[in-house]
Design an enzyme around this catalytic site. Structure first.
Site, PDB file in Angstrom:
ATOM      1  N   GLY A 191       0.823  -1.217   0.000  1.00 19.39           N
ATOM      2  CA  GLY A 191       0.000   0.000   0.000  1.00 19.39           C
ATOM      3  C   GLY A 191       0.854   1.262   0.000  1.00 19.39           C
ATOM      4  O   GLY A 191       0.627   2.173  -0.813  1.00 19.39           O
TER       5      GLY A 191
ATOM      6  N   THR B 165      -3.099 -10.692   3.841  1.00 22.24           N
ATOM      7  CA  THR B 165      -3.923 -11.891   3.612  1.00 22.24           C
ATOM      8  C   THR B 165      -3.085 -13.108   4.018  1.00 22.24           C
ATOM      9  O   THR B 165      -2.633 -13.872   3.181  1.00 22.24           O
ATOM     10  CB  THR B 165      -4.300 -12.001   2.125  1.00 22.24           C
TER      11      THR B 165
ATOM     12  N   THR C 243      -3.102  -9.996  -2.510  1.00 18.55           N
ATOM     13  CA  THR C 243      -3.123 -11.286  -3.203  1.00 18.55           C
ATOM     14  C   THR C 243      -4.197 -12.147  -2.531  1.00 18.55           C
ATOM     15  O   THR C 243      -4.154 -12.348  -1.317  1.00 18.55           O
ATOM     16  CB  THR C 243      -1.753 -11.974  -3.081  1.00 18.55           C
TER      17      THR C 243
ATOM     18  N   ASN D 109       3.654 -16.152  -8.762  1.00 18.96           N
ATOM     19  CA  ASN D 109       4.492 -16.431  -7.587  1.00 18.96           C
ATOM     20  C   ASN D 109       4.870 -17.908  -7.522  1.00 18.96           C
ATOM     21  O   ASN D 109       5.994 -18.261  -7.149  1.00 18.96           O
ATOM     22  CB  ASN D 109       3.768 -16.005  -6.303  1.00 18.96           C
TER      23      ASN D 109
ATOM     24  N   PHE E 137       5.259 -19.985 -10.073  1.00 22.58           N
ATOM     25  CA  PHE E 137       6.284 -20.255 -11.093  1.00 22.58           C
ATOM     26  C   PHE E 137       7.664 -19.768 -10.621  1.00 22.58           C
ATOM     27  O   PHE E 137       8.669 -20.439 -10.812  1.00 22.58           O
ATOM     28  CB  PHE E 137       5.940 -19.555 -12.415  1.00 22.58           C
TER      29      PHE E 137
ATOM     30  N   CYS F  56       5.243 -13.664   0.838  1.00 21.53           N
ATOM     31  CA  CYS F  56       4.314 -14.105  -0.198  1.00 21.53           C
ATOM     32  C   CYS F  56       4.542 -15.499  -0.768  1.00 21.53           C
ATOM     33  O   CYS F  56       3.585 -16.252  -0.901  1.00 21.53           O
ATOM     34  CB  CYS F  56       4.276 -13.063  -1.302  1.00 21.53           C
TER      35      CYS F  56
ATOM     36  N   LYS G   4       3.193 -18.405   1.543  1.00 16.41           N
ATOM     37  CA  LYS G   4       1.740 -18.365   1.794  1.00 16.41           C
ATOM     38  C   LYS G   4       0.937 -18.510   0.500  1.00 16.41           C
ATOM     39  O   LYS G   4      -0.099 -19.175   0.475  1.00 16.41           O
ATOM     40  CB  LYS G   4       1.358 -17.104   2.564  1.00 16.41           C
TER      41      LYS G   4
HETATM   42  P1  NAD Z   1       1.372  -5.596   5.391  1.00 19.64           P
HETATM   43  O1  NAD Z   1       1.064  -6.549   6.475  1.00 19.64           O
HETATM   44  O2  NAD Z   1       2.702  -4.926   5.358  1.00 19.64           O
HETATM   45  O3  NAD Z   1       0.278  -4.412   5.378  1.00 19.64           O
HETATM   46  C1  NAD Z   1      -1.073  -4.616   5.513  1.00 19.64           C
HETATM   47  C2  NAD Z   1      -1.659  -3.473   6.334  1.00 19.64           C
HETATM   48  O4  NAD Z   1      -3.089  -3.566   6.311  1.00 19.64           O
HETATM   49  C3  NAD Z   1      -1.257  -3.495   7.816  1.00 19.64           C
HETATM   50  O5  NAD Z   1      -0.583  -2.299   8.127  1.00 19.64           O
HETATM   51  C4  NAD Z   1      -2.586  -3.623   8.556  1.00 19.64           C
HETATM   52  O6  NAD Z   1      -2.637  -2.897   9.781  1.00 19.64           O
HETATM   53  C5  NAD Z   1      -3.579  -3.058   7.555  1.00 19.64           C
HETATM   54  N1  NAD Z   1      -4.953  -3.490   7.760  1.00 19.64           N
HETATM   55  C6  NAD Z   1      -5.419  -4.758   7.951  1.00 19.64           C
HETATM   56  N2  NAD Z   1      -6.760  -4.744   8.047  1.00 19.64           N
HETATM   57  C7  NAD Z   1      -7.157  -3.444   7.930  1.00 19.64           C
HETATM   58  C8  NAD Z   1      -8.420  -2.793   7.922  1.00 19.64           C
HETATM   59  N3  NAD Z   1      -9.552  -3.480   8.058  1.00 19.64           N
HETATM   60  N4  NAD Z   1      -8.468  -1.441   7.779  1.00 19.64           N
HETATM   61  C9  NAD Z   1      -7.311  -0.737   7.634  1.00 19.64           C
HETATM   62  N5  NAD Z   1      -6.085  -1.305   7.616  1.00 19.64           N
HETATM   63  C10 NAD Z   1      -6.004  -2.640   7.754  1.00 19.64           C
HETATM   64  O7  NAD Z   1       1.116  -6.403   4.044  1.00 19.64           O
HETATM   65  P2  NAD Z   1       1.803  -6.189   2.610  1.00 19.64           P
HETATM   66  O8  NAD Z   1       3.148  -6.831   2.589  1.00 19.64           O
HETATM   67  O9  NAD Z   1       1.662  -4.768   2.217  1.00 19.64           O
HETATM   68  O10 NAD Z   1       0.858  -7.084   1.712  1.00 19.64           O
HETATM   69  C11 NAD Z   1      -0.477  -6.698   1.426  1.00 19.64           C
HETATM   70  C12 NAD Z   1      -1.034  -7.623   0.356  1.00 19.64           C
HETATM   71  O11 NAD Z   1      -0.274  -7.480  -0.857  1.00 19.64           O
HETATM   72  C13 NAD Z   1      -0.961  -9.112   0.701  1.00 19.64           C
HETATM   73  O12 NAD Z   1      -2.083  -9.749   0.185  1.00 19.64           O
HETATM   74  C14 NAD Z   1       0.286  -9.590  -0.024  1.00 19.64           C
HETATM   75  O13 NAD Z   1       0.203 -10.960  -0.362  1.00 19.64           O
HETATM   76  C15 NAD Z   1       0.258  -8.743  -1.278  1.00 19.64           C
HETATM   77  N6  NAD Z   1       1.582  -8.502  -1.877  1.00 19.64           N
HETATM   78  C16 NAD Z   1       2.654  -8.212  -1.080  1.00 19.64           C
HETATM   79  C17 NAD Z   1       3.889  -7.926  -1.670  1.00 19.64           C
HETATM   80  C18 NAD Z   1       5.100  -7.608  -0.827  1.00 19.64           C
HETATM   81  O14 NAD Z   1       6.171  -7.436  -1.402  1.00 19.64           O
HETATM   82  N7  NAD Z   1       4.995  -7.496   0.483  1.00 19.64           N
HETATM   83  C19 NAD Z   1       4.010  -7.894  -3.071  1.00 19.64           C
HETATM   84  C20 NAD Z   1       2.878  -8.177  -3.849  1.00 19.64           C
HETATM   85  C21 NAD Z   1       1.667  -8.469  -3.234  1.00 19.64           C
HETATM   86  C1  UGA Z   2       8.099 -11.905  -4.779  1.00 18.09           C
HETATM   87  C2  UGA Z   2       7.960 -11.748  -6.304  1.00 18.09           C
HETATM   88  O1  UGA Z   2       9.255 -11.631  -6.887  1.00 18.09           O
HETATM   89  C3  UGA Z   2       7.137 -10.500  -6.651  1.00 18.09           C
HETATM   90  O2  UGA Z   2       6.927 -10.439  -8.054  1.00 18.09           O
HETATM   91  C4  UGA Z   2       5.786 -10.586  -5.938  1.00 18.09           C
HETATM   92  O3  UGA Z   2       5.021  -9.419  -6.178  1.00 18.09           O
HETATM   93  C5  UGA Z   2       6.024 -10.716  -4.458  1.00 18.09           C
HETATM   94  O4  UGA Z   2       6.816 -11.921  -4.197  1.00 18.09           O
HETATM   95  C6  UGA Z   2       4.749 -10.872  -3.677  1.00 18.09           C
HETATM   96  O5  UGA Z   2       3.765 -11.345  -4.182  1.00 18.09           O
HETATM   97  O6  UGA Z   2       4.847 -10.513  -2.520  1.00 18.09           O
HETATM   98  P1  UGA Z   2       9.628 -10.815  -2.907  1.00 18.09           P
HETATM   99  O7  UGA Z   2       9.133 -11.951  -2.076  1.00 18.09           O
HETATM  100  O8  UGA Z   2       9.554  -9.454  -2.345  1.00 18.09           O
HETATM  101  O9  UGA Z   2       8.852 -10.797  -4.309  1.00 18.09           O
HETATM  102  O10 UGA Z   2      11.168 -11.067  -3.303  1.00 18.09           O
HETATM  103  P2  UGA Z   2      11.906 -12.022  -4.351  1.00 18.09           P
HETATM  104  O11 UGA Z   2      12.971 -11.259  -4.980  1.00 18.09           O
HETATM  105  O12 UGA Z   2      10.954 -12.706  -5.245  1.00 18.09           O
HETATM  106  O13 UGA Z   2      12.581 -13.099  -3.402  1.00 18.09           O
HETATM  107  C7  UGA Z   2      11.805 -14.071  -2.700  1.00 18.09           C
HETATM  108  C8  UGA Z   2      12.738 -15.049  -2.019  1.00 18.09           C
HETATM  109  O14 UGA Z   2      13.392 -15.881  -2.982  1.00 18.09           O
HETATM  110  C9  UGA Z   2      13.856 -14.380  -1.208  1.00 18.09           C
HETATM  111  O15 UGA Z   2      14.060 -15.091  -0.019  1.00 18.09           O
HETATM  112  C10 UGA Z   2      15.063 -14.500  -2.136  1.00 18.09           C
HETATM  113  O16 UGA Z   2      16.282 -14.482  -1.445  1.00 18.09           O
HETATM  114  C11 UGA Z   2      14.796 -15.850  -2.778  1.00 18.09           C
HETATM  115  N1  UGA Z   2      15.475 -16.022  -4.087  1.00 18.09           N
HETATM  116  C12 UGA Z   2      15.174 -15.205  -5.127  1.00 18.09           C
HETATM  117  C13 UGA Z   2      16.392 -17.051  -4.246  1.00 18.09           C
HETATM  118  O17 UGA Z   2      16.665 -17.815  -3.308  1.00 18.09           O
HETATM  119  N2  UGA Z   2      16.994 -17.218  -5.483  1.00 18.09           N
HETATM  120  C14 UGA Z   2      16.718 -16.408  -6.527  1.00 18.09           C
HETATM  121  O18 UGA Z   2      17.288 -16.622  -7.625  1.00 18.09           O
HETATM  122  C15 UGA Z   2      15.780 -15.385  -6.353  1.00 18.09           C
END
Ligand code: NAD
Ligand code: UGA
Length: 481
Positions: free
Chosen positions: A13, A88, A128, A220, A222, A272, A275
């Site tokens: 966000g 999530t 997600t 994710n 793949f 991610c 999960k």
């Molecule tokens: P996060 O835990 O860092 O942030 C989620 C936020 O939502 C928290 O701060 C929480 O307090 C807030 N929240 C929960 N319920 C709420 C509500 N009812 N009203 C207001 N705020 C609320 O999570 P994130 O890492 O940002 O991931 C969010 C989503 O995006 C997940 O589904 C994750 O799978 C997906 N995603 C994450 C990444 C990543 O790199 N972290 C990348 C792509 C997709």
């Molecule tokens: C991953 C995906 O790359 C993003 O496209 C996606 O949006 C995100 O998940 C998500 O859905 O949250 P992220 O988990 O932030 O991103 O980081 P990555 O770079 O994918 O690394 C994931 C894990 O794999 C790390 O622990 C990294 O060290 C490991 N990794 C990555 C390896 O062990 N080998 C590699 O060649 C690449």
């Protein structure tokens, strides 16, 4: 002026909305969260997450057209487009525990939108989610709508932590799924016009809702599968004398395969991959596809195997016991350039070593002491619920663990060093100085293949690098996986 509100000020966000605000000065963007300290941090100079380039983007737009607020209801009510980017996590209890996605946070966000809305809105799934979540959300919204019209879109996020800003500036693609009705198509166009401020049109893909939701889980899965494939090869390389880096390079030269994401490691981590694959497994099982579920489960099994194989290698090399031996852990975050430790392989490796009574001295440039202590005593998946995470008191800290503020202190008088995150600074440490201050024989276990093993051997270290030909010492002390 179009108004956007994003529910959830987390790793997705915060950066995503900051970039939308930067690229679209005519749009007002408010990021809201129920977690007040997180909002306060977004409004300060100490942002709640570490992400290269993020602070500059926030500084440029905060107070101009980017705002962070705890007043969820007010800003949702005022918005034209509401993104939902809440966590999530994996369910820890009840039906589907350990696999299914916990949609409690999503449902509560949807109910808030339904309760406070006074005008029509586009609601965008950024989190997600399992396939068909949009249908459930639509039901919650329409059954509580008081005549207000909601259009649901799926717009999954593909950014990776550590490169989030780069990924958002130049995404490989932006995916928008919507209903195939005229209203659904109009909503898709509205969201498309936001991204079109900086993303070339041919990179904005539009699909139906279910394809967009499933594409995110599939992408994710793949990516994680590639890592498990190369990690499985790393075990075979060690057994045969092949070098995994050479094998990856040769394999990746095939243009159908490509060179990226083929680095062998101690295992993948992060919020991610684990999960989302478990969630995919659960969805397959629920749809009567046990063979498909089993296929994806193997990706997780190899990842768990890789972590326990690493621990076994450490213990077996050091005369089959690490009891009361100081082991330095360099790196705790799940990858470099982030302070995020959710599902980091370091947790499992540290717990494995602690199970063998090692004394751990941990250093990570971005992860704080309280955070590491908390992670080591928490149950699996609990760390995905950030609101419930409180730093533990000193009395509940793991006694065998100390956390240091630099790598030299961590390694002083240690018997072995485990490198668990590929931080750049670990490549350029003074390993001669480290060697001189360690117990002998001195071991380095490189779980990320960042050090020059030959140079370290010249200094006197016994070195284990994932998937690389083994030292004579390690060959004589085989690890039992
Ligand atoms: P996060 O835990 O860092 O942030 C989620 C936020 O939502 C928290 O701060 C929480 O307090 C807030 N929240 C929960 N319920 C709420 C509500 N009812 N009203 C207001 N705020 C609320 O999570 P994130 O890492 O940002 O991931 C969010 C989503 O995006 C997940 O589904 C994750 O799978 C997906 N995603 C994450 C990444 C990543 O790199 N972290 C990348 C792509 C997709
Ligand atoms: C991953 C995906 O790359 C993003 O496209 C996606 O949006 C995100 O998940 C998500 O859905 O949250 P992220 O988990 O932030 O991103 O980081 P990555 O770079 O994918 O690394 C994931 C894990 O794999 C790390 O622990 C990294 O060290 C490991 N990794 C990555 C390896 O062990 N080998 C590699 O060649 C690449």
């Amino acid at each position: 002026m179009v108004k956007i509100c994003c529910i959830g000020a987390g790793y997705v966000g915060g950066p995503t909305m900051a970039v939308i605000a930067l690229k679209c000065p005519s749009i007002e963007v408010v990021v809201v969260d129920i977690w007040e300290p997180r909002i306060a941090a977004w409004n300060s100079d100490q942002l709640p997450i570490y992400e290269p380039g993020l602070y500059d983007v926030v500084k440029e737009c905060r107070g101009r057209n980017l705002f962070f607020s705890k007043d969820v209801e007010k800003h949702v009510a005022e918005a034209d487009i509401v993104f939902v980017s809440v966590n999530t996590p994996t369910k820890t209890q009840g039906l589907g525990a350990g696999k299914a996605a916990d949609l409690t946070y999503w449902e509560s966000a949807a109910r808030t939108i339904a309760d406070v809305s006074k005008s029509d809105k586009i609601v965008v799934e950024k989190s997600t989610v399992p396939v068909k979540t949009a249908e459930a959300i639509e039901k919650i919204l329409t059954h509580n709508s008081k005549g207000i019209k909601f259009q649901i879109l799926s717009n999954p996020e593909f950014l990776a932590e550590g490169t989030a800003i780069e990924d958002l500036f130049q995404p490989d693609r932006v995916l928008i799924g919507g209903r195939e009705t005229p209203e659904g198509q109009k909503a898709i166009q509205a969201l498309k016009s936001v991204y079109a401020h900086w993303v070339p049109e041919d990179r904005i893909l539009t699909t139906n809702l279910w394809s967009a939701e499933l594409s995110k889980l599939a992408a994710n899965a793949f990516l994680a599968q590639r890592i498990s494939s190369v990690n499985a090869m790393s075990a075979l390389c060690e057994a045969t004398g092949a070098d995994v880096a050479e094998v990856s390079y040769a394999v990746g030269k095939d243009s159908r395969i490509g060179p990226k994401f083929l680095n062998a490691s101690v295992g993948f981590g992060g919020f991610c991959f684990p999960k989302d694959i478990l969630n995919l497994v659960y969805i397959c099982e629920c749809n009567g596809l046990p063979e498909v579920a089993e296929y994806w489960k193997q990706v997780i099994k190899i990842n768990d195997y890789q972590k326990s194989r690493f621990v076994n290698r450490v213990v077996s090399s050091m005369f089959n016991t690490v009891s009361q031996k100081k082991i330095a852990i360099l790196g705790f975050a799940f990858k470099k350039d982030t302070g995020d430790t959710r599902e980091t392989p370091a947790i499992d490796v540290c717990q494995g070593l602690l199970g063998d009574k090692a004394l751990l001295s941990i250093y990570d440039p971005q992860v704080q002491k309280e955070h590491i202590q908390r992670d080591l005593i928490m149950k699996k998946f609990d760390w995905d619920h950030p609101l419930h995470l409180q730093p533990k008191s000193a009395s509940s800290a793991v006694e065998q663990v100390t956390v240091t503020s630099d790598a030299y202190e961590a390694t002083k008088e240690a018997h072995g060093v485990c490198i668990l995150t590929e931080w750049d600074e670990f490549k350029t440490l003074d390993y001669k100085k480290i060697y001189d201050n360690m117990q002998k024989p001195a071991f380095v276990f490189d779980g990320r293949n960042v050090v020059n093993a030959d140079k370290l051997r010249e200094i006197g270290f016994i070195v284990y690098s994932i998937g690389k030909p083994l030292d004579a010492w390690l060959k004589d002390m085989p690890a039992i996986a």
